[in-house]
Design a protein around this motif. Structure first.
Motif, PDB file in Angstrom:
ATOM      1  N   ALA A   7       4.580   6.675  -0.448  1.00 13.44           N
ATOM      2  CA  ALA A   7       3.934   8.065  -0.577  1.00 13.44           C
ATOM      3  C   ALA A   7       3.748   8.641   0.655  1.00 13.44           C
ATOM      4  N   ALA A   8       4.214   7.944   1.670  1.00 14.74           N
ATOM      5  CA  ALA A   8       3.968   8.371   3.131  1.00 14.74           C
ATOM      6  C   ALA A   8       4.903   9.928   3.280  1.00 14.74           C
ATOM      7  N   PHE A   9       6.092   9.923   2.501  1.00  7.51           N
ATOM      8  CA  PHE A   9       6.982  11.081   2.746  1.00  7.51           C
ATOM      9  C   PHE A   9       7.255  11.645   1.322  1.00  7.51           C
ATOM     10  N   ASN A  15       0.974  -1.247   0.018  1.00  5.29           N
ATOM     11  CA  ASN A  15      -0.029  -0.081  -0.094  1.00  5.29           C
ATOM     12  C   ASN A  15       0.815   1.123   0.146  1.00  5.29           C
ATOM     13  N   GLN A  16       0.794   1.868  -0.998  1.00  5.36           N
ATOM     14  CA  GLN A  16       1.833   3.097  -1.241  1.00  5.36           C
ATOM     15  C   GLN A  16       1.332   4.235  -0.136  1.00  5.36           C
ATOM     16  N   GLN A  17       0.134   4.286   0.204  1.00 11.14           N
ATOM     17  CA  GLN A  17      -0.499   5.271   1.035  1.00 11.14           C
ATOM     18  C   GLN A  17      -0.556   4.802   2.374  1.00 11.14           C
ATOM     19  N   ALA A  18       0.144   3.696   2.777  1.00 12.76           N
ATOM     20  CA  ALA A  18       0.210   3.457   4.300  1.00 12.76           C
ATOM     21  C   ALA A  18       0.961   4.382   5.065  1.00 12.76           C
ATOM     22  N   PRO A  19       0.756   4.812   6.182  1.00 15.90           N
ATOM     23  CA  PRO A  19       1.252   5.570   7.189  1.00 15.90           C
ATOM     24  C   PRO A  19       2.639   5.038   7.554  1.00 15.90           C
TER      25      PRO A  19
END
Length: 242
Positions: free
Chosen positions: A56-58, A47-51
């Motif tokens: 993509a988190a940073f 999941n690229q949006q995972a915290p």
């Protein structure tokens, strides 16, 4: 309902609270590696949006964000990416400003002043390509080639001027046998055959070259024709295999 993401919980408790986890805080640096290992074992796409651990988190896409982060990362980052094994990324897209592009150029080893007129041309080119459907978010090599072309750092080697693929279907010969009192058809020569032929025309400094090749597939035919056209100019390609 459902299972909570333990990767996020561990990061929150370790970095945001004084809760004692019973583990060395230095091990939090391996969270991204651990997350990827689990994804691989479970056969799922990360999941690229995972915290914390997502790619993509940073990631910073907007020009204002990138500029602010370079001045003070705390403006848009709640933790230092490295403490969870992640890394900061500056994404180049149609929303990018000079800050994003400058950082990416520096990563590529290209020194360019922010006020250089070529910077504006590069940004305009990126936005025009994205409007046409291109995406440079995860295409670092494509962006580098585009940037070096705009900056006149890529020599002209060759250009595929045109190509054509023709497929010829060859039907098996049909023999009619009426000896049994009715027309009985059977194939005498096996299955239908397909012949694919590709014509590729390239333009290079030496001039224009056209070659024709055939194969069992369209991609194979085009690759063979292109290779034949190029090996005369670049002999080293004889040893390259797809």
């Amino acid at each position: 309902c459902g299972n909570a993401d333990l990767v996020t919980i561990v990061a929150n408790l370790s970095l945001k609270t004084d809760f004692e986890l019973g583990m060395d805080k230095d091990k939090v640096k391996s969270l991204k590696h651990l997350s990827r290992m689990l994804d691989e074992r479970l056969g799922r796409v990360p999941n690229q949006q995972a915290p914390y651990v997502g790619d993509a988190a940073f990631a910073h896409k907007g020009g204002v964000h990138a500029s602010a982060v370079q001045r003070d990362p705390r403006t848009y980052e709640h933790v230092v990416p490295g403490v969870v094994g992640n890394a900061r990324q500056f994404v180049v897209s149609n929303q990018s400003g000079r800050s994003n592009v400058l950082v990416r150029l520096q990563e590529m080893g290209i020194a360019l002043d922010a006020k250089d007129p070529r910077m504006g041309r590069l940004i305009d080119e990126v936005k025009a390509r994205e409007f046409e459907g291109w995406s440079f978010d995860r295409a670092e090599a494509s962006f580098e080639l585009l940037a070096r072309r705009v900056l006149k750092e890529v020599p002209f080697l060759f250009r595929v001027a045109s190509f054509r693929v023709v497929e010829e279907r060859r039907q098996a010969r049909i023999v009619y046998d009426s000896s049994a009192g009715h027309a009985h058809a059977c194939a005498d020569t096996g299955h239908d055959a397909s012949h694919i032929e590709a014509t590729v025309r390239i333009e290079a400094e030496a001039g224009a070259l056209t070659h024709v090749s055939s194969s069992a597939s369209p991609v194979g035919a085009v690759e063979s024709a292109l290779r034949q056209a190029l090996v005369g100019i670049f002999p080293a390609l004889r040893g390259v295999r797809m």
